[in-house]
Design a protein around this motif. Sequence first.
Motif, PDB file in Angstrom:
ATOM      1  N   UNK A 304     -71.982 -30.046  12.992  1.00  0.00           N
ATOM      2  CA  UNK A 304     -71.710 -29.886  11.566  1.00  0.00           C
ATOM      3  C   UNK A 304     -71.748 -28.409  11.180  1.00  0.00           C
ATOM      4  N   UNK A 305     -72.768 -27.693  11.655  1.00  0.00           N
ATOM      5  CA  UNK A 305     -72.911 -26.269  11.328  1.00  0.00           C
ATOM      6  C   UNK A 305     -71.741 -25.469  11.877  1.00  0.00           C
ATOM      7  N   UNK A 306     -71.300 -25.798  13.090  1.00  0.00           N
ATOM      8  CA  UNK A 306     -70.165 -25.092  13.681  1.00  0.00           C
ATOM      9  C   UNK A 306     -68.881 -25.357  12.901  1.00  0.00           C
ATOM     10  N   UNK A 307     -68.738 -26.572  12.381  1.00  0.00           N
ATOM     11  CA  UNK A 307     -67.503 -26.936  11.677  1.00  0.00           C
ATOM     12  C   UNK A 307     -67.449 -26.383  10.266  1.00  0.00           C
ATOM     13  N   UNK A 308     -68.583 -26.386   9.530  1.00  0.00           N
ATOM     14  CA  UNK A 308     -68.564 -26.071   8.103  1.00  0.00           C
ATOM     15  C   UNK A 308     -69.365 -24.838   7.707  1.00  0.00           C
ATOM     16  N   UNK A 309     -70.058 -24.215   8.666  1.00  0.00           N
ATOM     17  CA  UNK A 309     -70.767 -22.986   8.362  1.00  0.00           C
ATOM     18  C   UNK A 309     -72.104 -23.169   7.686  1.00  0.00           C
ATOM     19  N   UNK A 310     -72.519 -24.418   7.480  1.00  0.00           N
ATOM     20  CA  UNK A 310     -73.809 -24.733   6.882  1.00  0.00           C
ATOM     21  C   UNK A 310     -74.419 -25.898   7.645  1.00  0.00           C
ATOM     22  N   UNK A 311     -75.756 -25.955   7.690  1.00  0.00           N
ATOM     23  CA  UNK A 311     -76.389 -27.134   8.255  1.00  0.00           C
ATOM     24  C   UNK A 311     -76.170 -28.311   7.314  1.00  0.00           C
ATOM     25  N   UNK A 312     -76.303 -29.557   7.794  1.00  0.00           N
ATOM     26  CA  UNK A 312     -76.127 -30.713   6.899  1.00  0.00           C
ATOM     27  C   UNK A 312     -77.044 -30.655   5.676  1.00  0.00           C
ATOM     28  N   UNK A 313     -78.301 -30.282   5.868  1.00  0.00           N
ATOM     29  CA  UNK A 313     -79.228 -30.224   4.731  1.00  0.00           C
ATOM     30  C   UNK A 313     -78.817 -29.145   3.731  1.00  0.00           C
ATOM     31  N   UNK A 314     -78.441 -27.966   4.245  1.00  0.00           N
ATOM     32  CA  UNK A 314     -78.041 -26.885   3.351  1.00  0.00           C
ATOM     33  C   UNK A 314     -76.755 -27.243   2.611  1.00  0.00           C
ATOM     34  N   UNK A 315     -75.844 -27.908   3.312  1.00  0.00           N
ATOM     35  CA  UNK A 315     -74.589 -28.308   2.667  1.00  0.00           C
ATOM     36  C   UNK A 315     -74.873 -29.284   1.526  1.00  0.00           C
ATOM     37  N   UNK A 316     -75.711 -30.288   1.792  1.00  0.00           N
ATOM     38  CA  UNK A 316     -76.050 -31.263   0.745  1.00  0.00           C
ATOM     39  C   UNK A 316     -76.682 -30.560  -0.448  1.00  0.00           C
ATOM     40  N   UNK A 317     -77.615 -29.655  -0.181  1.00  0.00           N
ATOM     41  CA  UNK A 317     -78.290 -28.943  -1.276  1.00  0.00           C
ATOM     42  C   UNK A 317     -77.285 -28.121  -2.073  1.00  0.00           C
ATOM     43  N   UNK A 318     -76.390 -27.407  -1.393  1.00  0.00           N
ATOM     44  CA  UNK A 318     -75.416 -26.558  -2.087  1.00  0.00           C
ATOM     45  C   UNK A 318     -74.488 -27.381  -2.965  1.00  0.00           C
ATOM     46  N   UNK A 319     -73.977 -28.491  -2.437  1.00  0.00           N
ATOM     47  CA  UNK A 319     -73.030 -29.310  -3.193  1.00  0.00           C
ATOM     48  C   UNK A 319     -73.686 -29.910  -4.429  1.00  0.00           C
ATOM     49  N   UNK A 320     -74.882 -30.459  -4.273  1.00  0.00           N
ATOM     50  CA  UNK A 320     -75.518 -31.125  -5.409  1.00  0.00           C
ATOM     51  C   UNK A 320     -76.080 -30.128  -6.418  1.00  0.00           C
ATOM     52  N   UNK A 321     -76.498 -28.949  -5.938  1.00  0.00           N
ATOM     53  CA  UNK A 321     -76.946 -27.917  -6.882  1.00  0.00           C
ATOM     54  C   UNK A 321     -75.769 -27.436  -7.710  1.00  0.00           C
TER      55      UNK A 321
END
Length: 339
Positions: A304-321
């Motif tokens: 996930x990190x390689x594909x999107x540049x963020x870990x799954x947890x960080x991605x979830x936090x960024x999107x919902x914030x």
Amino acid sequence: MIETVFRTEGVPAAERFGYWRECMTRLLCPMDMSSDDDSTFRAETRLLQLGALSIWPGAMQQSMRCRRTPRLIRQSDPENYHLSLPMNGSMAVSQAGREAVHGADEMYVVDTSQPYECRVFDGPLRGVGLEVPKSLVPLPVHTVGRLLTRRMRAQEGVGALLGGFLARLAEDSAAYKPADEQRLETVLIDLFTATLAHHLDADDDLPPETRHRTLPLRIRTFIQHHLHDPGLTPGAIAAAHHISTSYLHALFRNQDRTVSAWIRHQRLEHARRDLADRAHYTAPVHRIAARWGFTHHAVFTRAFTAAYGLSPRDYRHQVHAASSSDPGPTKPRSLGTAL
């Protein structure tokens, strides 16, 4: 792709249904048409001409009944199969001694060479129609006759490919160039034929070139339906489609990704959507990963990190914030969904 628009808006109220009846009878085939609401009738459609095929995205607000009688068939017969795909609302159809009611995402086919009757219940109704000359469908007419009026789901199997393709053409017809027309026509004929064959259990009746063209589409649909299975491997996919693993790899050779890479990409995309979905906000990341076939959390996190540049947890936090303060959430770089 030639596009023509027909709508009752702008026509005097007393003439609207007569205008609509004249347009449909002239452009589809002669029919007896009536409506209990002819004084308030409202409808519109777009005719997309794709080679020999006609695509009809449209909507109507009131009830309507149309009948194709033996007399009208003798008068004129385009010798088409007409497929209807309601997207909301419902329609009743009868032909060849059978009758059925179809709701949203329930396709059906009628034959313009045989008498039939269709009824649109009180609207609104929105959907897409497709007309295919029978001469272009490599299945015997008597075989297709077993399928007339029968329900064909547009959200599963080959039917989902056909329904999705029609919906995309209807929504985005301006995106295609004249040079695309012949290719799109071939794809649509193949999808229509493969859908009929699937429901008739008549794959063996398809010519080899049609089976060859639709096989990659069927394989991708199979993959989408089995992403949750950790045992979804190239070997398992090949076995399910009675082909060799080397032939499966050959089918993906001209694509951007290998079959294994495409499986991984689809799993990551589905996991990403779940992480961005507030309905899954409390679901642990490892459960979302497992839902899409990732058995090892560390492997999922790295991919996930390689594909999107963020870990799954960080991605979830960024999107919902972002969504809590801005109606347009920030999205990471996407790998796209096209094969």
